[in-house]
Design a protein around this motif. Structure first.
Motif, PDB file in Angstrom:
ATOM      1  N   ARG A 159       1.421  -7.164   0.013  1.00  0.00           N
ATOM      2  CA  ARG A 159       1.861  -5.766  -0.170  1.00  0.00           C
ATOM      3  C   ARG A 159       0.756  -4.791   0.222  1.00  0.00           C
ATOM      4  NH1 ARG A 159       3.940  -7.385  -5.151  1.00  0.00           N
ATOM      5  NH2 ARG A 159       6.196  -7.690  -5.088  1.00  0.00           N
ATOM      6  N   HIS A 160      -0.467  -5.146  -0.164  1.00  0.00           N
ATOM      7  CA  HIS A 160      -1.609  -4.288   0.156  1.00  0.00           C
ATOM      8  C   HIS A 160      -1.772  -4.167   1.672  1.00  0.00           C
ATOM      9  CE1 HIS A 160      -5.540  -2.416  -0.161  1.00  0.00           C
ATOM     10  NE2 HIS A 160      -5.959  -3.267   0.751  1.00  0.00           N
ATOM     11  N   ASP A 215       0.492  -9.541  -4.016  1.00  0.00           N
ATOM     12  CA  ASP A 215      -0.248  -8.269  -4.032  1.00  0.00           C
ATOM     13  C   ASP A 215      -1.022  -8.090  -2.734  1.00  0.00           C
ATOM     14  OD1 ASP A 215       0.635  -7.468  -6.465  1.00  0.00           O
ATOM     15  OD2 ASP A 215      -1.186  -8.011  -7.578  1.00  0.00           O
ATOM     16  N   ARG A 248       0.533   1.117   6.846  1.00  0.00           N
ATOM     17  CA  ARG A 248       1.105   2.468   6.822  1.00  0.00           C
ATOM     18  C   ARG A 248       0.005   3.513   7.020  1.00  0.00           C
ATOM     19  NH1 ARG A 248       5.233  -0.024   3.399  1.00  0.00           N
ATOM     20  NH2 ARG A 248       3.940  -0.244   1.560  1.00  0.00           N
ATOM     21  N   THR A 249      -1.149   3.278   6.379  1.00  0.00           N
ATOM     22  CA  THR A 249      -2.279   4.207   6.522  1.00  0.00           C
ATOM     23  C   THR A 249      -2.753   4.262   7.975  1.00  0.00           C
ATOM     24  OG1 THR A 249      -2.942   3.690   4.271  1.00  0.00           O
ATOM     25  CG2 THR A 249      -4.616   4.699   5.659  1.00  0.00           C
ATOM     26  N   GLU A 258       9.366  -6.871   0.881  1.00  0.00           N
ATOM     27  CA  GLU A 258       8.912  -6.348  -0.419  1.00  0.00           C
ATOM     28  C   GLU A 258      10.027  -6.272  -1.458  1.00  0.00           C
ATOM     29  OE1 GLU A 258       6.494  -2.831  -0.515  1.00  0.00           O
ATOM     30  OE2 GLU A 258       5.481  -3.343   1.350  1.00  0.00           O
ATOM     31  N   ASP A 275       8.024  -1.287   9.277  1.00  0.00           N
ATOM     32  CA  ASP A 275       7.916  -0.912   7.876  1.00  0.00           C
ATOM     33  C   ASP A 275       9.283  -0.722   7.207  1.00  0.00           C
ATOM     34  OD1 ASP A 275       5.679  -0.656   6.182  1.00  0.00           O
ATOM     35  OD2 ASP A 275       6.328   1.393   5.806  1.00  0.00           O
ATOM     36  N   HIS A 278       9.316  -4.944   6.607  1.00  0.00           N
ATOM     37  CA  HIS A 278       8.522  -4.954   5.366  1.00  0.00           C
ATOM     38  C   HIS A 278       9.389  -4.610   4.155  1.00  0.00           C
ATOM     39  CE1 HIS A 278       4.467  -4.349   7.649  1.00  0.00           C
ATOM     40  NE2 HIS A 278       4.968  -5.549   7.796  1.00  0.00           N
ATOM     41  N   HIS A 336       0.663  -4.360   3.891  1.00  0.00           N
ATOM     42  CA  HIS A 336       1.720  -3.448   4.348  1.00  0.00           C
ATOM     43  C   HIS A 336       1.253  -1.997   4.171  1.00  0.00           C
ATOM     44  CE1 HIS A 336       5.260  -6.495   3.537  1.00  0.00           C
ATOM     45  NE2 HIS A 336       4.431  -6.915   4.475  1.00  0.00           N
ATOM     46  N   GLU A 337       0.671  -1.730   3.004  1.00  0.00           N
ATOM     47  CA  GLU A 337       0.206  -0.382   2.676  1.00  0.00           C
ATOM     48  C   GLU A 337      -0.903   0.065   3.634  1.00  0.00           C
ATOM     49  OE1 GLU A 337       1.740   1.457   0.322  1.00  0.00           O
ATOM     50  OE2 GLU A 337       0.456   3.056   1.109  1.00  0.00           O
ATOM     51  N   ARG A 338      -1.835  -0.843   3.889  1.00  0.00           N
ATOM     52  CA  ARG A 338      -2.941  -0.560   4.822  1.00  0.00           C
ATOM     53  C   ARG A 338      -2.371  -0.268   6.224  1.00  0.00           C
ATOM     54  NH1 ARG A 338      -7.241   1.455   6.295  1.00  0.00           N
ATOM     55  NH2 ARG A 338      -8.532   0.378   7.801  1.00  0.00           N
TER      56      ARG A 338
END
Ligand SMILES: [Fe+2]
Ligand SMILES: [Fe+2]
Length: 185
Positions: free
Chosen positions: A82-83, A79, A89-90, A59, A51, A55, A85-87
């Motif tokens: 990016r989404h 998008d 992190r979660t 990004e 990340d 990432h 990458h976000e998922r």
């Protein structure tokens, strides 16, 4: 090294890392108990390398260059990446949260850990596949040699900021994770 090649090399290390996570999940399913040290390294690698380093460069450098060049044409694709990458992190946060319970032998938290590991590895393997085979080739076709030079110069700044030995350091983490798994009982 060309900037896209740099990112692809990083994918190679991340894939090796994901194989370790899959192996750890298989070991847990077989009733074995990979150590907390393994998962501490796993979370550290996800945050530091996947990340914070890889990432971040995608990004904040490559995606931005490609978006400018394509003028909105690939926004949906960017998008989606990016989404993911976000998922990711979660899911890393889910892995972290399950660890104290796993260490204490709690079967519910152990189940949550295995589930999060499975979701994370599946997500990133798919994500890397799409980038290697669809997005990176498109980026290389889209950007001129001069624009790719700009990307390379920005990557260089990030390598300076994170430490020039980031890849080697994180490579060692993945090797150490692998050797922990060979000693799991
Ligand atoms: Fe990505
Ligand atoms: Fe990537």
């Amino acid at each position: 090294m060309k900037p896209i090649e740099t990112l692809s090399n990083e994918h190679g290390l991340i894939r090796h890392y994901l194989d370790n996570l899959n192996l750890a999940a298989d070991q847990i399913a077989a009733g074995r108990h990979p150590s907390e040290a393994f998962f501490d390294k796993a979370v550290d690698f996800a945050k530091t390398f996947t990340d914070g380093f890889h990432h971040f460069k995608e990004e904040h450098v490559l995606f931005v260059q490609v978006a400018q060049k394509k003028r909105g044409e690939v926004d949906a694709q960017l998008d989606a990446l990016r989404h993911e990458h976000e998922r990711g992190r979660t899911l890393v946060a889910d892995i972290s949260r399950a660890l104290p319970g796993y260490a204490a032998g709690d079967p519910v938290k152990t189940g949550e850990l295995v589930e999060a590991l499975g979701a994370y590895t599946a997500l990133l393997k798919h994500h890397i596949h799409v980038e290697d085979h669809v997005f990176y080739p498109m980026a290389e076709r889209t950007l001129t040699a001069a624009e790719l030079e700009t990307v390379a110069a920005e990557f260089d700044k990030q390598h300076e900021r994170h430490g020039r030995d980031t890849f080697e350091r994180c490579h060692k983490t993945v090797v150490d994770m692998g050797s922990i798994l060979t000693h799991v009982r």
